[in-house]
Design a protein around this motif. Structure first.
Motif, PDB file in Angstrom:
ATOM      1  N   LEU A   9     -89.459  60.429 -53.817  1.00 32.77           N
ATOM      2  CA  LEU A   9     -89.274  61.882 -53.555  1.00 32.77           C
ATOM      3  C   LEU A   9     -90.169  61.584 -52.441  1.00 32.77           C
ATOM      4  CD1 LEU A   9     -88.593  64.319 -56.469  1.00 32.77           C
ATOM      5  CD2 LEU A   9     -86.895  63.270 -55.172  1.00 32.77           C
ATOM      6  N   LEU A  10     -91.078  62.376 -52.352  1.00 33.45           N
ATOM      7  CA  LEU A  10     -91.897  62.602 -50.725  1.00 33.45           C
ATOM      8  C   LEU A  10     -91.490  60.946 -49.956  1.00 33.45           C
ATOM      9  CD1 LEU A  10     -95.388  62.512 -51.653  1.00 33.45           C
ATOM     10  CD2 LEU A  10     -94.542  64.026 -50.427  1.00 33.45           C
ATOM     11  N   ASP A  11     -91.433  59.836 -50.220  1.00 37.43           N
ATOM     12  CA  ASP A  11     -90.702  58.607 -48.987  1.00 37.43           C
ATOM     13  C   ASP A  11     -89.108  59.676 -48.634  1.00 37.43           C
ATOM     14  OD1 ASP A  11     -92.991  57.427 -49.179  1.00 37.43           O
ATOM     15  OD2 ASP A  11     -91.611  56.000 -50.411  1.00 37.43           O
ATOM     16  N   LEU A  12     -88.238  59.691 -49.614  1.00 37.78           N
ATOM     17  CA  LEU A  12     -87.528  60.750 -49.287  1.00 37.78           C
ATOM     18  C   LEU A  12     -87.416  60.912 -48.124  1.00 37.78           C
ATOM     19  CD1 LEU A  12     -84.754  59.850 -52.638  1.00 37.78           C
ATOM     20  CD2 LEU A  12     -84.352  58.955 -50.016  1.00 37.78           C
ATOM     21  N   HIS A  13     -88.005  62.417 -48.375  1.00 43.65           N
ATOM     22  CA  HIS A  13     -88.484  63.747 -47.771  1.00 43.65           C
ATOM     23  C   HIS A  13     -88.973  63.104 -46.289  1.00 43.65           C
ATOM     24  CE1 HIS A  13     -89.824  67.429 -46.412  1.00 43.65           C
ATOM     25  NE2 HIS A  13     -90.964  67.101 -45.883  1.00 43.65           N
ATOM     26  N   ARG A  14     -89.642  62.253 -46.440  1.00 43.34           N
ATOM     27  CA  ARG A  14     -90.200  61.995 -44.762  1.00 43.34           C
ATOM     28  C   ARG A  14     -89.129  61.158 -44.082  1.00 43.34           C
ATOM     29  NH1 ARG A  14     -95.453  60.398 -47.989  1.00 43.34           N
ATOM     30  NH2 ARG A  14     -96.485  62.408 -47.741  1.00 43.34           N
ATOM     31  N   VAL A  15     -88.335  59.857 -44.133  1.00 47.10           N
ATOM     32  CA  VAL A  15     -87.246  58.994 -43.876  1.00 47.10           C
ATOM     33  C   VAL A  15     -86.135  60.420 -43.497  1.00 47.10           C
ATOM     34  CG1 VAL A  15     -84.895  58.165 -44.694  1.00 47.10           C
ATOM     35  CG2 VAL A  15     -87.367  56.768 -45.434  1.00 47.10           C
ATOM     36  N   GLU A  16     -85.977  61.189 -44.306  1.00 49.18           N
ATOM     37  CA  GLU A  16     -85.270  62.301 -43.674  1.00 49.18           C
ATOM     38  C   GLU A  16     -85.256  63.266 -42.486  1.00 49.18           C
ATOM     39  OE1 GLU A  16     -83.407  64.426 -47.680  1.00 49.18           O
ATOM     40  OE2 GLU A  16     -82.737  62.893 -47.635  1.00 49.18           O
ATOM     41  N   GLN A  77     -76.820  64.356 -44.875  1.00 48.65           N
ATOM     42  CA  GLN A  77     -77.512  62.911 -44.444  1.00 48.65           C
ATOM     43  C   GLN A  77     -77.846  62.665 -45.859  1.00 48.65           C
ATOM     44  OE1 GLN A  77     -81.533  63.450 -43.298  1.00 48.65           O
ATOM     45  NE2 GLN A  77     -81.757  61.994 -42.351  1.00 48.65           N
ATOM     46  N   GLU A  78     -77.679  60.935 -46.224  1.00 47.47           N
ATOM     47  CA  GLU A  78     -77.767  60.478 -47.429  1.00 47.47           C
ATOM     48  C   GLU A  78     -79.386  59.240 -46.587  1.00 47.47           C
ATOM     49  OE1 GLU A  78     -74.183  58.255 -49.263  1.00 47.47           O
ATOM     50  OE2 GLU A  78     -73.156  59.594 -48.033  1.00 47.47           O
ATOM     51  N   ALA A  79     -79.746  58.999 -47.896  1.00 49.82           N
ATOM     52  CA  ALA A  79     -80.798  58.378 -47.313  1.00 49.82           C
ATOM     53  C   ALA A  79     -81.235  57.354 -48.948  1.00 49.82           C
ATOM     54  CB  ALA A  79     -82.444  58.905 -46.461  1.00 49.82           C
ATOM     55  N   ASP A  80     -81.768  56.084 -48.819  1.00 46.83           N
ATOM     56  CA  ASP A  80     -82.609  54.932 -49.608  1.00 46.83           C
ATOM     57  C   ASP A  80     -83.797  54.449 -49.251  1.00 46.83           C
ATOM     58  OD1 ASP A  80     -82.389  54.249 -52.578  1.00 46.83           O
ATOM     59  OD2 ASP A  80     -81.320  52.567 -51.886  1.00 46.83           O
ATOM     60  N   ALA A  86     -85.827  51.201 -45.428  1.00 48.73           N
ATOM     61  CA  ALA A  86     -85.085  53.358 -46.185  1.00 48.73           C
ATOM     62  C   ALA A  86     -83.817  52.898 -44.834  1.00 48.73           C
ATOM     63  CB  ALA A  86     -85.659  53.987 -45.777  1.00 48.73           C
ATOM     64  N   THR A  87     -83.196  53.216 -45.384  1.00 49.13           N
ATOM     65  CA  THR A  87     -82.136  53.569 -44.398  1.00 49.13           C
ATOM     66  C   THR A  87     -81.374  55.104 -44.260  1.00 49.13           C
ATOM     67  OG1 THR A  87     -80.175  53.743 -46.093  1.00 49.13           O
ATOM     68  CG2 THR A  87     -80.763  51.199 -45.722  1.00 49.13           C
ATOM     69  N   TYR A 113     -76.219  58.850 -37.059  1.00 55.45           N
ATOM     70  CA  TYR A 113     -76.759  57.950 -36.456  1.00 55.45           C
ATOM     71  C   TYR A 113     -77.128  57.656 -38.088  1.00 55.45           C
ATOM     72  CZ  TYR A 113     -78.144  61.717 -32.957  1.00 55.45           C
ATOM     73  OH  TYR A 113     -78.365  62.599 -31.800  1.00 55.45           O
ATOM     74  N   ASP A 114     -77.142  55.732 -37.215  1.00 52.76           N
ATOM     75  CA  ASP A 114     -76.878  54.986 -39.181  1.00 52.76           C
ATOM     76  C   ASP A 114     -78.073  54.148 -38.832  1.00 52.76           C
ATOM     77  OD1 ASP A 114     -76.705  52.985 -40.939  1.00 52.76           O
ATOM     78  OD2 ASP A 114     -74.356  52.333 -40.089  1.00 52.76           O
ATOM     79  N   ASP A 115     -79.366  54.332 -39.662  1.00 54.94           N
ATOM     80  CA  ASP A 115     -80.604  54.314 -39.289  1.00 54.94           C
ATOM     81  C   ASP A 115     -81.545  53.032 -40.819  1.00 54.94           C
ATOM     82  OD1 ASP A 115     -80.700  56.173 -36.930  1.00 54.94           O
ATOM     83  OD2 ASP A 115     -81.831  57.336 -37.521  1.00 54.94           O
ATOM     84  N   GLU A 116     -81.566  51.851 -40.065  1.00 54.78           N
ATOM     85  CA  GLU A 116     -83.029  51.383 -40.836  1.00 54.78           C
ATOM     86  C   GLU A 116     -84.225  51.687 -40.711  1.00 54.78           C
ATOM     87  OE1 GLU A 116     -82.151  47.144 -40.338  1.00 54.78           O
ATOM     88  OE2 GLU A 116     -79.457  48.095 -40.122  1.00 54.78           O
ATOM     89  N   LEU A 117     -85.239  52.357 -41.738  1.00 48.71           N
ATOM     90  CA  LEU A 117     -85.997  52.480 -41.164  1.00 48.71           C
ATOM     91  C   LEU A 117     -87.238  51.275 -41.713  1.00 48.71           C
ATOM     92  CD1 LEU A 117     -84.860  54.940 -41.770  1.00 48.71           C
ATOM     93  CD2 LEU A 117     -86.113  56.070 -40.731  1.00 48.71           C
ATOM     94  N   GLU A 118     -88.640  51.562 -40.971  1.00 45.20           N
ATOM     95  CA  GLU A 118     -89.355  50.961 -42.569  1.00 45.20           C
ATOM     96  C   GLU A 118     -91.254  51.427 -42.657  1.00 45.20           C
ATOM     97  OE1 GLU A 118     -90.270  46.839 -40.467  1.00 45.20           O
ATOM     98  OE2 GLU A 118     -88.868  45.948 -41.302  1.00 45.20           O
ATOM     99  N   ARG A 119     -91.177  51.443 -43.201  1.00 43.47           N
ATOM    100  CA  ARG A 119     -92.643  52.400 -43.814  1.00 43.47           C
ATOM    101  C   ARG A 119     -93.651  52.305 -42.342  1.00 43.47           C
ATOM    102  NH1 ARG A 119     -94.056  55.007 -48.480  1.00 43.47           N
ATOM    103  NH2 ARG A 119     -92.864  53.402 -49.608  1.00 43.47           N
TER     104      ARG A 119
END
Length: 147
Positions: A9-16, A77-80, A86-87, A113-119
């Motif tokens: 949940l924290l990761d999803l929040h930070r990605v969003e 927004q959708e995130a995973d 993450a996306t 905005y279609d993003d690919e992210l990394e920690r």
């Protein structure tokens, strides 16, 4: 709730939060904030072509600073998250004004905005690839009712 669930949940929040941080940076003309949303080697495919953030940002800056004010709103927004990757897929509404007070609107654009992210580190996420899709736009002439 298990620790893994809380972490997710924290990761999803930070990605969003990344697209919102980007939008606020653009509107405040805080280009360091915008740059910090991206991995320096990350790729952007968008309105001003394709390239790394260092190559892409000057065109974005020139365009945005041509307006008195802008207001970017991040909507649906959708995130995973999958481990350290993450996306995020987010709709945005970008309003562009001639004046700094936001009274004379020149352009409204619907974007995706279609993003690919990394920690990066324990809590940081950065965009490693972004595709910006313009979904529609209305120019000032279209905003005035026609008789």
């Amino acid at each position: 709730m298990a620790d893994a669930d809380v972490r997710r949940l924290l990761d999803l929040h930070r990605v969003e939060a990344v697209p919102a941080r980007y939008a606020r940076g653009v509107d405040r003309r805080d280009w360091d904030r915008v740059r910090a949303c991206f991995d320096p080697e990350g790729e952007i495919v968008g309105t001003f072509g394709r390239g790394r953030i260092a190559e892409y940002l000057p065109a974005l800056i020139a365009r945005v600073e041509g307006f008195g004010a802008t207001m970017h709103l991040i909507g649906s927004q959708e995130a995973d998250v999958d481990g350290d990757r993450a996306t995020s897929l987010a709709y945005g509404l970008a309003r562009h004004f001639d004046d700094a007070e936001g009274r004379v609107e020149r352009l409204v654009v619907g974007v995706e905005y279609d993003d690919e992210l990394e920690r990066r580190g324990m809590d940081g996420w950065v965009i490693v690839r972004r595709i910006v899709r313009t979904l529609w736009e209305r120019r000032a002439d279209d905003l005035v009712p026609r008789r």
